[in-house]
Design an enzyme around this catalytic site. Structure first.
Site, short mmCIF file in Angstrom:
data_model
loop_
_atom_site.label_atom_id
_atom_site.label_comp_id
_atom_site.label_asym_id
_atom_site.label_seq_id
_atom_site.Cartn_x
_atom_site.Cartn_y
_atom_site.Cartn_z
N SER A 156 0.83 -1.42 -0.15
CA SER A 156 0.14 -0.01 0.01
C SER A 156 0.86 1.36 0.06
O SER A 156 2.03 1.16 0.35
CB SER A 156 -0.92 -0.06 1.17
OG SER A 156 -1.45 1.31 1.68
N LYS A 200 1.85 -3.62 6.61
CA LYS A 200 2.18 -3.72 5.34
C LYS A 200 3.94 -3.50 5.31
O LYS A 200 4.60 -4.08 4.53
CB LYS A 200 1.54 -2.66 4.30
CG LYS A 200 0.11 -2.85 4.33
CD LYS A 200 0.00 -3.97 3.35
CE LYS A 200 -1.56 -4.35 3.36
NZ LYS A 200 -1.95 -5.72 2.82
N TYR A 217 -2.34 -1.18 10.84
CA TYR A 217 -2.31 -1.80 9.49
C TYR A 217 -1.15 -1.49 8.61
O TYR A 217 -0.69 -2.22 8.01
CB TYR A 217 -3.83 -1.31 8.89
CG TYR A 217 -3.91 -1.51 7.34
CD1 TYR A 217 -4.12 -2.75 6.72
CD2 TYR A 217 -3.78 -0.29 6.57
CE1 TYR A 217 -4.15 -3.01 5.44
CE2 TYR A 217 -3.79 -0.58 5.21
CZ TYR A 217 -3.83 -2.01 4.82
OH TYR A 217 -4.00 -2.05 3.39
P1 NAD Z 1 -11.04 -7.08 1.19
O1 NAD Z 1 -11.22 -6.97 2.67
O2 NAD Z 1 -12.16 -6.99 0.13
O3 NAD Z 1 -10.36 -8.52 0.74
C1 NAD Z 1 -9.37 -9.14 1.46
C2 NAD Z 1 -9.78 -10.51 1.42
O4 NAD Z 1 -8.90 -11.33 2.29
C3 NAD Z 1 -11.26 -10.81 2.12
O5 NAD Z 1 -12.18 -11.64 1.07
C4 NAD Z 1 -11.06 -11.65 3.42
O6 NAD Z 1 -12.22 -12.61 3.80
C5 NAD Z 1 -9.88 -12.45 3.18
N1 NAD Z 1 -8.90 -12.54 4.33
C6 NAD Z 1 -8.44 -11.74 5.44
N2 NAD Z 1 -8.11 -12.21 6.10
C7 NAD Z 1 -7.84 -13.74 5.84
C8 NAD Z 1 -7.26 -14.78 6.46
N3 NAD Z 1 -6.51 -15.08 7.62
N4 NAD Z 1 -7.17 -15.94 5.84
C9 NAD Z 1 -7.95 -16.07 4.37
N5 NAD Z 1 -8.64 -15.02 4.00
C10 NAD Z 1 -8.53 -13.57 4.67
O7 NAD Z 1 -9.81 -6.20 0.87
P2 NAD Z 1 -9.28 -5.32 -0.55
O8 NAD Z 1 -9.58 -4.12 -0.66
O9 NAD Z 1 -9.75 -6.27 -1.55
O10 NAD Z 1 -7.70 -5.44 -0.24
C11 NAD Z 1 -7.20 -6.76 -0.69
C12 NAD Z 1 -5.63 -6.39 -0.29
O11 NAD Z 1 -5.13 -5.25 -0.88
C13 NAD Z 1 -5.39 -6.28 1.05
O12 NAD Z 1 -4.14 -7.02 1.76
C14 NAD Z 1 -5.34 -4.78 1.54
O13 NAD Z 1 -4.62 -4.50 2.81
C15 NAD Z 1 -4.56 -4.40 0.10
N6 NAD Z 1 -4.84 -3.00 -0.15
C16 NAD Z 1 -6.09 -2.62 -0.22
C17 NAD Z 1 -6.25 -1.13 -0.40
C18 NAD Z 1 -7.85 -0.64 -0.60
O14 NAD Z 1 -7.80 0.71 -0.59
N7 NAD Z 1 -8.64 -1.42 -0.82
C19 NAD Z 1 -5.27 -0.49 -0.58
C20 NAD Z 1 -3.86 -0.52 -0.37
C21 NAD Z 1 -3.82 -2.01 -0.18
N1 UFG Z 2 -12.47 10.87 3.75
C1 UFG Z 2 -13.51 11.79 3.98
N2 UFG Z 2 -14.53 11.15 4.44
C2 UFG Z 2 -14.95 9.89 4.54
C3 UFG Z 2 -13.86 8.94 4.31
C4 UFG Z 2 -12.44 9.35 3.81
O1 UFG Z 2 -13.61 12.80 3.97
O2 UFG Z 2 -15.94 9.23 5.04
C5 UFG Z 2 -11.38 11.39 3.13
C6 UFG Z 2 -9.98 11.40 3.87
O3 UFG Z 2 -9.96 12.25 4.98
C7 UFG Z 2 -9.06 11.14 2.84
C8 UFG Z 2 -9.80 10.92 1.65
O4 UFG Z 2 -11.03 11.18 1.83
O5 UFG Z 2 -8.55 12.80 2.63
C9 UFG Z 2 -9.41 9.39 1.04
O6 UFG Z 2 -9.65 8.45 2.35
P1 UFG Z 2 -9.85 7.01 2.13
O7 UFG Z 2 -10.01 6.49 3.74
O8 UFG Z 2 -10.67 6.71 1.28
O9 UFG Z 2 -8.44 6.51 1.88
P2 UFG Z 2 -7.13 6.73 2.69
O10 UFG Z 2 -6.25 7.43 1.40
O11 UFG Z 2 -7.24 7.26 3.95
O12 UFG Z 2 -6.37 5.14 3.03
C10 UFG Z 2 -6.77 4.45 1.67
C11 UFG Z 2 -6.77 2.87 2.66
C12 UFG Z 2 -5.46 2.54 3.04
C13 UFG Z 2 -4.52 2.67 2.02
C14 UFG Z 2 -4.45 4.03 1.44
C15 UFG Z 2 -3.43 4.09 0.29
O13 UFG Z 2 -7.78 2.85 3.57
O14 UFG Z 2 -5.61 1.31 3.54
O15 UFG Z 2 -5.67 4.16 0.79
O16 UFG Z 2 -3.45 2.91 -0.61
F1 UFG Z 2 -3.26 2.37 2.76
#
Ligand code: NAD
Ligand code: UFG
Length: 337
Positions: free
Chosen positions: A124, A153, A149
């Site tokens: 991330s 990572k 969290y």
């Molecule tokens: P998500 O929660 O939709 O998907 C994660 C999946 O992993 C889920 O299906 C959950 O059931 C499964 N899981 C969690 N713990 C587990 C375990 N112990 N064993 C087996 N399965 C397990 O999340 P996502 O948004 O699809 O994110 C996928 C990956 O990308 C995550 O590692 C997340 O940290 C990373 N990531 C997401 C974002 C974002 O904004 N969505 C940004 C940066 C990184």
């Molecule tokens: N925000 C609001 N209102 C909300 C939610 C978010 O104003 O209800 C604002 C936040 O302050 C930020 C922007 O919208 O300025 C984006 O916020 P998000 O929570 O959607 O995303 P972040 O950038 O905080 O973080 C996300 C994931 C992290 C990941 C990061 C970079 O939650 O896990 O993107 O990939 F690490």
């Protein structure tokens, strides 16, 4: 030859399964459904007309791997499984370290045991912490994360680098995602957060569909053009295609490679709200609240390394991200339920 996708039932995982299946890969998913359900993968199979081999297993369960590795020839792994809610991680750090780091360590033990040497990891932009200037480049220092969290990572990246150093014949790719939003064009799969969403886009779309009354914008006094936070939103299908490119790359050579997956452009909270209103034709009421702790003002990628080395570039713009999110949200107001 198959790709093992941990967390494949989740938001990014399900979209990546579609792109992998469409590219002709065999896909094996390992998911404990802690933040998803089998329904997403049922729809992935319906969309692609191809079967996914599904294991409802926890990545921390050491015994789970014997079955998976004996029943499949796993060529590479894409490791999505993990808990991802920033606020929750501050309340429950032990559970986050156990699930994300403990789970990754079990997965690595299984890779050693069964001779699987290639892994693509979901990292991330959060690993860039609070001290780097934008745009974030892969060679910038990491750490200085603001919540458990993010720290998982950062630690997992280090664990994977150490593991590769000890096993020079392994190939490790770390993908640092920026802010994935959007949904598959069909409206059949998308993001389905449990409870009140933590992230901006699902919050906006749930206000638009009437599930939540009003959007709270966390601060309008940042040093940005309109005072609200700026992020690099990337369409989840572009992100999924980035994983197909990464899988192609991980099959070649050995070492550790790191890639940002973002568009290279930041937009503000208010810009995203207005783009969503335009795409959906629905007004999104909002109020300005105080800043959310741990947020940085501006975050966007230098996306040039992925373009150069993976031949990958995000192609879908913000309007399309909003249209596709709205199609998913309006056709599935209760998500997969
Ligand atoms: P998500 O929660 O939709 O998907 C994660 C999946 O992993 C889920 O299906 C959950 O059931 C499964 N899981 C969690 N713990 C587990 C375990 N112990 N064993 C087996 N399965 C397990 O999340 P996502 O948004 O699809 O994110 C996928 C990956 O990308 C995550 O590692 C997340 O940290 C990373 N990531 C997401 C974002 C974002 O904004 N969505 C940004 C940066 C990184
Ligand atoms: N925000 C609001 N209102 C909300 C939610 C978010 O104003 O209800 C604002 C936040 O302050 C930020 C922007 O919208 O300025 C984006 O916020 P998000 O929570 O959607 O995303 P972040 O950038 O905080 O973080 C996300 C994931 C992290 C990941 C990061 C970079 O939650 O896990 O993107 O990939 F690490």
């Amino acid at each position: 030859m198959a790709i093992l996708v941990t967390g494949g039932a989740g938001f990014i995982g399900s979209h990546t399964c579609v792109e992998l299946l469409n590219a002709g890969y065999d896909v094996v998913v390992m998911d404990n459904y802690s933040n998803s359900s089998a329904e997403s993968l049922r729809r992935v199979q319906e969309l692609t007309g191809k079967a996914v081999r599904l294991y409802e297993k926890d990545i921390r369960d050491a015994d789970a791997y014997a079955e998976i590795f004996s029943q499949n020839t796993i060529d590479s792994i894409i490791h999505f499984a993990g808990l991802k809610a920033v606020g929750e991680s501050i309340q429950m750090p032990v559970e986050y370290y156990d699930n994300n780091i403990g789970g990754t360590v079990e997965l690595l033990k299984a890779m050693q045991k069964y001779g699987c040497k290639r892994i693509v990891f979901s990292s991330s932009a959060t690993v860039y912490g609070v001290n780097n200037p934008v745009p974030f480049r892969e060679d910038m220092p990491t750490g200085g994360t603001t919540n458990p969290y993010g720290t998982t990572k950062y630690f997992i990246e280090r664990i994977l680098m150490d593991t590769q150093a000890a096993h020079p014949d392994w190939n490790v790719i770390l993908l640092r995602y920026f802010n994935p939003i959007g949904a598959h064009k069909s409206g059949r799969i998308g993001e389905d957060p449990q409870g009140i969403p933590n992230n901006l886009m699902p919050y906006i779309s749930q206000v638009a569909v009437g599930k939540l009354p009003i959007l709270h914008i966390y601060g309008n006094d940042y040093d940005t053009p309109d005072g609200t936070g700026v992020r690099d939103y990337i369409h989840v299908v572009d992100l999924a295609i980035g994983h197909v490119r990464a899988v192609e790359k991980v099959m070649q050579g050995t070492g550790v490679q790191i890639y940002n997956l973002g568009t290279g452009h930041g937009i503000s909270v208010l810009e995203l709200v207005h783009a969503f209103e335009k795409a959906s034709g629905v007004r999104v009421p909002y109020q300005i609240d105080s800043r959310r702790s741990g947020d940085i003002p501006v975050c966007y990628a230098d996306a040039s390394k992925a373009a150069r080395e993976l031949g990958w570039k995000a192609e879908r713009g913000v309007a399309e991200m909003c249209e596709d999110t709205w199609r998913w949200q309006s056709q599935n107001p209760k998500g997969y339920a």
